[in-house]
Scaffold this motif. Structure first.
Motif, short mmCIF file in Angstrom:
data_model
loop_
_atom_site.label_atom_id
_atom_site.label_comp_id
_atom_site.label_asym_id
_atom_site.label_seq_id
_atom_site.Cartn_x
_atom_site.Cartn_y
_atom_site.Cartn_z
N ARG A 38 15.08 46.99 27.24
CA ARG A 38 15.12 45.74 28.00
C ARG A 38 16.57 45.32 28.18
NH1 ARG A 38 10.47 43.18 29.07
NH2 ARG A 38 8.59 43.88 27.98
N MET A 39 16.92 44.99 29.43
CA MET A 39 18.30 44.65 29.74
C MET A 39 18.39 43.29 30.41
SD MET A 39 19.76 48.34 31.00
CE MET A 39 18.26 48.72 31.90
N HIS A 40 19.46 42.58 30.09
CA HIS A 40 19.71 41.25 30.64
C HIS A 40 21.12 41.26 31.23
CE1 HIS A 40 20.35 36.67 29.79
NE2 HIS A 40 20.28 36.94 31.08
N LEU A 41 21.20 41.10 32.56
CA LEU A 41 22.48 41.06 33.25
C LEU A 41 22.80 39.63 33.64
CD1 LEU A 41 24.87 42.10 35.04
CD2 LEU A 41 23.19 42.41 36.86
N SER A 42 23.98 39.15 33.24
CA SER A 42 24.49 37.84 33.65
C SER A 42 25.80 38.09 34.39
CB SER A 42 24.75 36.93 32.45
OG SER A 42 23.58 36.75 31.69
N GLN A 43 25.91 37.53 35.58
CA GLN A 43 27.13 37.74 36.37
C GLN A 43 27.51 36.46 37.10
OE1 GLN A 43 27.94 41.45 38.76
NE2 GLN A 43 27.74 40.03 40.48
N SER A 44 28.78 36.14 37.09
CA SER A 44 29.29 34.99 37.84
C SER A 44 30.44 35.45 38.71
CB SER A 44 29.74 33.87 36.89
OG SER A 44 30.88 34.28 36.16
N VAL A 45 30.54 34.82 39.88
CA VAL A 45 31.61 35.13 40.83
C VAL A 45 32.28 33.81 41.21
CG1 VAL A 45 32.21 36.11 43.06
CG2 VAL A 45 30.34 37.12 41.72
N GLU A 46 33.58 33.71 40.94
CA GLU A 46 34.36 32.52 41.28
C GLU A 46 35.39 32.90 42.33
OE1 GLU A 46 36.02 30.70 37.72
OE2 GLU A 46 34.58 31.84 36.52
N MET A 47 35.35 32.21 43.47
CA MET A 47 36.30 32.48 44.55
C MET A 47 37.10 31.22 44.84
SD MET A 47 34.03 34.78 47.20
CE MET A 47 35.50 35.17 48.15
N THR A 48 38.43 31.38 44.92
CA THR A 48 39.32 30.26 45.21
C THR A 48 40.33 30.69 46.26
OG1 THR A 48 39.12 29.49 42.93
CG2 THR A 48 40.93 28.58 44.24
N GLY A 49 40.51 29.85 47.27
CA GLY A 49 41.47 30.14 48.31
C GLY A 49 42.62 29.15 48.29
N GLN A 264 45.73 33.11 50.34
CA GLN A 264 45.52 33.88 49.13
C GLN A 264 44.12 33.59 48.60
OE1 GLN A 264 48.03 35.89 48.22
NE2 GLN A 264 49.50 35.05 49.69
N VAL A 265 43.35 34.64 48.36
CA VAL A 265 42.00 34.48 47.82
C VAL A 265 41.93 35.17 46.46
CG1 VAL A 265 39.55 34.92 48.16
CG2 VAL A 265 41.01 34.42 50.14
N ARG A 266 41.55 34.40 45.47
CA ARG A 266 41.38 34.94 44.11
C ARG A 266 39.90 34.97 43.78
NH1 ARG A 266 40.70 33.04 38.80
NH2 ARG A 266 41.87 34.21 37.19
N THR A 267 39.40 36.15 43.45
CA THR A 267 38.00 36.33 43.08
C THR A 267 37.92 36.84 41.65
OG1 THR A 267 37.42 36.88 45.37
CG2 THR A 267 35.81 37.44 43.67
N LYS A 268 37.17 36.13 40.82
CA LYS A 268 36.97 36.55 39.44
C LYS A 268 35.49 36.85 39.22
CE LYS A 268 37.58 35.26 34.58
NZ LYS A 268 38.04 34.23 33.63
#
Length: 279
Positions: A38-49, A264-268
């Motif tokens: 059993r697998m649990h994936l948590s993902q977040s994407v933060e984008m700032t311009g 400038q776009v920063r994506t984390k």
């Protein structure tokens, strides 16, 4: 005298244990046939311009999204190319969410549909029987290249892997990743391997793909930690962070007008995957 002999025995045992852990070990993804993981994936994407105005940086907008996916993987058969596993997506959740976005997400992840996946011993994954070329599962597994060393490694040893991954939001291009992995330590008598990862990413064009916007540049860094249960034959904990910085040239204004400042776009992208065997 007896106390002295006891100390010698303890020293000998400690020396043998240290010697055993210092020996090179083979790191492989090879789950036992019949196991359900059993697998649990948590993902977040933060984008700032940001852009430069009057000699200072001005925030042009930001957005954060997160997703959680719960899946099961059943090891069915060993083959020369890896382990065939049946994958089932049990549930997905997205934030911020709407009825339309969740329905689209469930469709793309094919929730409750069984899909056959081949997992090689070095960690690469591929879908072998998914008829939908646009499914999210194909997109996810297609971005999981080989990570592990091809031969035995000792604690402190490093290895480098080069891989290519699609760049989200930039159609027709790939990110070329060069990552260095290190076996940091072994735990539980050598059953648990702790691996760290550091790397860089640069943008490359795909031959024949549509031309991209002039003045568009992308580079990034990645870091993470991986925990492998060697007895289970699976990655039980994986945390990674990717920071991508993109520069987009400003669209030219009216003829003769000065060129605007680039954006400038920063994506984390932060990802955490946990896995455990169902007993």
């Amino acid at each position: 005298m007896g106390f002295g002999k006891g100390r010698l025995v303890l020293l000998a045992v400690g020396f043998l244990a240290h010697t055993a852990l210092a020996q090179p070990v083979l790191l492989q993804i090879r789950p036992h046939i019949g196991d359900t993981l059993r697998m649990h994936l948590s993902q977040s994407v933060e984008m700032t311009g940001t852009t430069s105005r009057g000699g200072r940086d001005v925030n042009t907008g930001s957005m954060t999204t997160s997703i959680e996916v719960f899946t099961r993987a059943i090891a069915q058969q060993w083959t020369s190319g890896g382990t065939l596993m049946q994958s089932v997506t049990d549930s997905v959740a997205m934030t911020p969410a709407s009825a339309a976005s969740l329905e689209d997400l469930r469709r793309r992840t094919m929730q409750s549909k069984r899909v056959l996946v081949r997992v090689s011993t070095d960690g690469a994954m591929e879908i072998v029987d998914d008829a939908d070329p646009n499914s999210e599962l194909r997109h996810i597994f297609g971005e999981m290249p080989a990570m592990l060393a091809r031969g035995p490694v000792a604690v402190g040893e490093k290895w480098t892997r080069e891989m290519q991954i699609p760049l989200s939001g930039d159609p027709g291009t790939l990110g070329e990743v060069r990552a260095t992995f290190r076996l940091d330590s072994l735990g539980r008598n050598g059953d648990i391997a702790y691996i760290s990862m550091r790397g860089t990413m640069s943008r490359i064009n795909v031959p024949g793909a549509p031309s991209t916007v002039a003045g568009y540049a992308t580079s990034g860094t990645l870091s993470g930690n991986i925990q492998i249960d060697r007895r289970l034959g699976w990655i039980t904990d994986s945390k990674s962070s990717i920071i991508v910085r993109s520069t987009i040239a400003a669209n030219p204004g009216r003829k003769g007008a000065p060129q605007g400042a680039p954006m400038q776009v920063r994506t984390k992208i932060t990802q955490w995957i946990r896995a455990m065997r169902t007993r």
